[in-house]
Design a protein around this motif. Structure first.
Motif, PDB file in Angstrom:
ATOM      1  N   PHE A 299      35.000   8.253 -28.269  1.00  0.00           N
ATOM      2  CA  PHE A 299      33.601   8.202 -28.706  1.00  0.00           C
ATOM      3  C   PHE A 299      33.216   6.887 -29.380  1.00  0.00           C
ATOM      4  O   PHE A 299      32.040   6.663 -29.670  1.00  0.00           O
TER       5      PHE A 299
ATOM      6  N   THR B 120      30.891  11.916 -35.894  1.00  0.00           N
ATOM      7  CA  THR B 120      30.730  12.496 -34.563  1.00  0.00           C
ATOM      8  C   THR B 120      30.520  14.006 -34.637  1.00  0.00           C
ATOM      9  O   THR B 120      31.211  14.711 -35.371  1.00  0.00           O
TER      10      THR B 120
ATOM     11  N   THR C 245      30.888  17.881 -28.861  1.00  0.00           N
ATOM     12  CA  THR C 245      32.089  17.251 -28.297  1.00  0.00           C
ATOM     13  C   THR C 245      33.289  18.174 -28.163  1.00  0.00           C
ATOM     14  O   THR C 245      34.274  17.815 -27.517  1.00  0.00           O
TER      15      THR C 245
ATOM     16  N   LEU D 151      34.349  19.016 -24.814  1.00  0.00           N
ATOM     17  CA  LEU D 151      33.535  17.934 -24.273  1.00  0.00           C
ATOM     18  C   LEU D 151      33.129  18.289 -22.845  1.00  0.00           C
ATOM     19  O   LEU D 151      33.978  18.566 -21.995  1.00  0.00           O
TER      20      LEU D 151
END
Length: 496
Positions: free
Chosen positions: A197, A204, A209, A212
């Motif tokens: 990332f 994040t 994610t 993902l």
């Protein structure tokens, strides 16, 4: 939590904002039988948007590209007798239940590529000060990451799909009482998150994610493109399908205009006017802006009138990450070769300090080239120093790993994506708190101004396939407006 407004005033503001957005029927009147469109940027999204429009019969287009080439962040450079990729390098997400459209294109073009095998990484983790860690020590760190991610998947499945309860990856780790602070743990943590990332776990989003979507939908395999034609040949291939070429296959279509730096976009209910840095003016019915979110966060392009506050706020909430692939060449090979040695790690006490390495025994035989990847703050630091300073740092790290008697490097290539005013980074990253609401805002048109790019891809932002699919999606929004008069774009209320 500190409060600077009374609860009632804050609630009223939120109600007003939601009301404005729910009434955000951003419309423009469908135009004549030959609508004109200006596309700003000739990267993957811009070219794919132009192709989609052209396929729908909208051919009165101009593509204004700031650089001297198409492809954008898919760009090859000459390095030590090779063409290497300064930007996008992998087809990510292969061999899964769905077929990645970029993998289909890569196979059609017979792009030379190699499956990246990370399975033996635990046997290739170097200590600061020399020597290798025992593979069992590294495997323990990898197993812990897998355990934390498994917890994150279960946790995420129970959260509201709107993202209102989203956590950072770091918060996920804290809930499992696992925040790596030792060199091996930090190296594995970096490989798992930053290497994917380009930003650390503290910023994040977990919900966007874990898992993902790229790997969940398209498969876990990734393939490194090492074709001397360049990864951007995928974009060339798409451009050739609707732009005029000469007998040698060179694009000669006057609708593609290179070295055109867009500085001003004026828009109204009747059309748009685009001004370039060379003082030229271009008018059209619509404009499709495909520059990076990093550029949109600067003042390279001025909009008149200014973009509405909701649009600017949405753009500023996204991160433009920096992912720097530094290529270095030596007169001979001094690193391990053979099966299971392609990737290796340097476990420094300083997290993110030249941590992930790749050798190219298969991809570039006999070239004696290594690739080291850095991201985020280290990328920005390195961009601001000379290549000689970076070379000295890299040599010190390599001597730490392989001994003092290794040869001096002969070449180095350091991309500077963050410093480049046409990109301001490499790809977008969804930070904590950004969800479907902001995604709808960031991709929403403003009157006759449309937006596309990998940052407008809800599930695949940051990836080449995200840019490809976003170009199609944004173009189809414009086509509906032009051909069917369906020019309204509703942004649902937050947390619905």
């Amino acid at each position: 939590m500190h409060s600077f407004n009374s609860p009632q005033r804050t609630m009223n503001k939120e109600i007003m904002a939601l009301a404005l957005l729910s009434l955000l029927l951003l419309s423009s009147t469908a135009t004549s039988t030959d609508p004109s469109v200006i596309i700003v940027g000739a990267g993957m999204s811009g070219i794919m948007a132009a192709k989609t429009l052209s396929d729908a019969g909208i051919t009165n287009i101009k593509i204004l590209e700031a650089t001297d080439h198409i492809g954008g962040r898919m760009h090859k450079v000459s390095f030590a007798g090779l063409n290497v990729e300064a930007g996008a390098n992998w087809v990510e997400g292969v061999n899964g239940k769905e077929v990645n459209p970029i993998w289909t294109l890569a196979n059609q073009l017979h792009l030379r590529n190699f499956r990246s095998d990370f399975d033996n990484l635990s046997s290739n983790c170097y200590k600061q000060g020399g020597g290798l860690y025992e593979s069992s020590v590294v495997e323990e760190a990898i197993d812990m990451v897998d355990k934390v991610e498994g917890f994150g998947e279960k946790l995420g499945a129970g959260l509201h799909p709107s993202g209102k309860d989203d956590l950072s990856l770091l918060a996920m780790q804290r809930l499992m009482n696992h925040v790596p602070t030792d060199p091996v743990g930090m190296a594995v943590d970096y490989f798992t998150y930053d290497y994917e990332f380009a930003e650390p776990p503290r910023v994040t989003s977990m919900q966007n994610t874990v898992p993902l979507a790229t790997f969940n939908n398209f498969g876990d395999d990734v393939y490194f493109v090492a074709d001397q034609r360049g990864y951007s040949s995928v974009v060339d291939h798409l451009a050739h399908q609707f732009l005029k070429t000469d007998k040698e296959g060179k694009i000669v279509d006057p609708r593609l205009m290179l070295n055109k730096v867009v500085r001003h976009i004026s828009y109204s209910g009747s059309g748009v006017t685009v001004m370039t840095e060379d003082g030229k003016k271009y008018e059209a019915d619509y404009v499709m802006v495909s520059v990076s979110v990093g550029v949109l966060q600067t003042h390279l392009i001025r909009f008149k009138p200014d973009l509405p506050h909701w649009k600017i706020l949405a753009l500023y909430q996204f991160d433009m990450a920096v992912y720097t692939k530094i290529f270095v060449k030596f007169p001979s090979t001094f690193w391990p070769t053979g099966n299971g040695t392609e990737f290796f790690m340097y476990a420094s006490e300083r997290r993110g300090y030249y941590p992930i390495w790749q050798q190219f025994e298969k991809q570039y035989p006999g070239a004696n080239v290594l690739l080291v990847t850095v991201t985020d703050e280290e990328s920005r630091r390195i961009e601001q120093q000379s290549d000689d300073e970076t070379k000295a740092e890299i040599m010190e790290v390599l001597r730490d790993m392989f001994g003092k008697n290794i040869p001096e490097m002969t070449d180095i290539y350091v991309p500077r994506w963050w410093s480049d005013r046409f990109y301001k980074g490499t790809f977008s990253n969804w930070p904590i708190g950004v969800n479907r609401y902001e995604y709808d805002q960031i991709r929403a048109p403003v009157g006759r101004v449309y937006f596309t790019g990998e940052h407008t891809s809800e599930h695949y932002n940051g990836y080449v396939h995200g840019a490809y699919l976003a170009g199609i999606d944004s173009a189809n929004m414009m086509i509906k407006c032009i051909k069917k008069g369906m020019c309204k774009f509703l942004v649902p209320a937050k947390f619905t």
